[in-house]
Design an enzyme around this catalytic site. Structure first.
Site, PDB file in Angstrom:
ATOM      1  CG  ASP A 109      40.781  41.171  44.043  1.00  0.00           C
ATOM      2  OD1 ASP A 109      40.930  39.974  43.752  1.00  0.00           O
ATOM      3  OD2 ASP A 109      41.053  41.650  45.158  1.00  0.00           O
ATOM      4  CG  ASP A 111      37.967  38.064  47.800  1.00  0.00           C
ATOM      5  OD1 ASP A 111      39.113  37.608  47.768  1.00  0.00           O
ATOM      6  OD2 ASP A 111      37.451  38.603  48.801  1.00  0.00           O
ATOM      7  CG  HIS A 145      44.463  39.744  40.799  1.00  0.00           C
ATOM      8  ND1 HIS A 145      45.728  39.601  41.324  1.00  0.00           N
ATOM      9  CD2 HIS A 145      43.619  39.826  41.852  1.00  0.00           C
ATOM     10  CE1 HIS A 145      45.646  39.595  42.644  1.00  0.00           C
ATOM     11  NE2 HIS A 145      44.385  39.725  42.999  1.00  0.00           N
ATOM     12  CD  GLU A 167      37.648  44.326  47.260  1.00  0.00           C
ATOM     13  OE1 GLU A 167      37.698  45.182  48.135  1.00  0.00           O
ATOM     14  OE2 GLU A 167      38.315  43.280  47.278  1.00  0.00           O
TER      15      GLU A 167
END
Ligand SMILES: [Zn+2]
Length: 199
Positions: A109, A111, A145, A167
C-alpha cells in the site's frame, strides 16, 4: 464556430469524439467504448476473483458482508463471499478483498503517492522495481496498491520522512479496491524481492 474534438479515451480506439451539443465533450466515441472502458477500469486478476475473500465496504471503509450487508470481519472467513456475489451486491459503495495467510497473496500500500495522475518519485521507484503485476489506485484516489504473491505473516509499515508510508499486508486485513491503474496487467507476480528491499 469551432468544434472541439478529442480522441476516444478507450485504450486502442482512435475515433474522434465531437462535441455534439455545445456542452461537454464525451470521453468516448460510443456506448460500446464507454462500457468497454468501464470494464477495463474494474478488471481484476483471476487469482483474486476465484478466491472466496470478498466483502463490500461502506463510505467509512467498514467491511460489510456481501449478502446481508451486516458488518464483516477480516479474520472471520464466514463473513466473506464470492467475487460474483460481491459485484452483484448493492450493499455499501464498493468492493474489498481480504488477505489471508496461506493464500500467498500480498498487497503493498503506497499511501499519498498520487497527485492527480502524477506518481511521486519515491513511489515510481518502487513501481519500477516490481515485476509485471496488478496495480490499482486506492478508493481514496491518492494512493496505489501493488498486488502480488508472497508471504507476509505480519504486516509491515515503513514510515517515510515526508509523513507518508508504505505498508505491506498479507493477512488479517482487507483492502478496499479502487480502480485498475492505467493498463496494469491482470496477473500477480512474486513480490518477495521487492518487499525485502523496502527499508
Ligand atoms: Zn471509441
Amino acid at each position: 464556430m469551432k468544434t472541439a474534438r478529442r480522441v476516444c479515451e478507450r485504450d486502442g480506439c482512435d475515433e474522434l469524439v465531437a462535441d455534439a451539443r455545445g456542452g461537454r465533450i464525451p470521453k468516448y466515441c460510443s456506448g460500446r467504448c464507454r462500457v468497454a472502458a468501464h470494464r477495463a477500469r474494474h478488471a481484476i486478476p483471476a487469482e483474486l476473483r476465484e478466491r472466496r475473500r470478498w466483502v463490500r465496504r461502506d463510505e467509512d471503509k467498514v467491511p460489510l458482508m456481501v449478502k446481508s450487508g451486516r458488518r464483516a470481519s477480516s479474520t472471520a472467513p464466514g463473513t466473506w463471499g464470492t467475487y460474483a456475489d460481491a459485484v452483484a451486491s448493492r450493499h455499501g459503495v464498493g468492493l474489498g478483498y481480504v488477505l489471508r495467510q496461506g493464500d500467498g497473496v500480498v498487497c503493498i500500500d503506497l499511501d499519498h503517492c498520487l497527485w492527480g495522475d502524477r506518481v511521486s518519485d519515491w513511489a515510481q521507484r518502487i513501481l519500477d522495481r516490481c515485476p509485471s503485476t496488478f496495480v490499482e489506485r486506492s478508493a481514496s484516489g491518492s494512493g496505489l496498491h501493488i498486488w502480488g504473491r508472497g508471504e507476509m505473516p505480519r504486516g509491515r509499515r515503513i514510515r517515510r520522512d515526508d509523513g507518508s508510508a508504505v505498508e505491506v499486508y498479507g493477512t488479517g486485513r482487507y483492502i478496499a479496491l479502487g480502480e485498475r491503474w492505467r493498463s496494469a496487467p491482470l496477473q500477480l507476480a512474486d513480490l518477495t524481492e521487492v518487499i525485502d528491499s523496502l527499508t
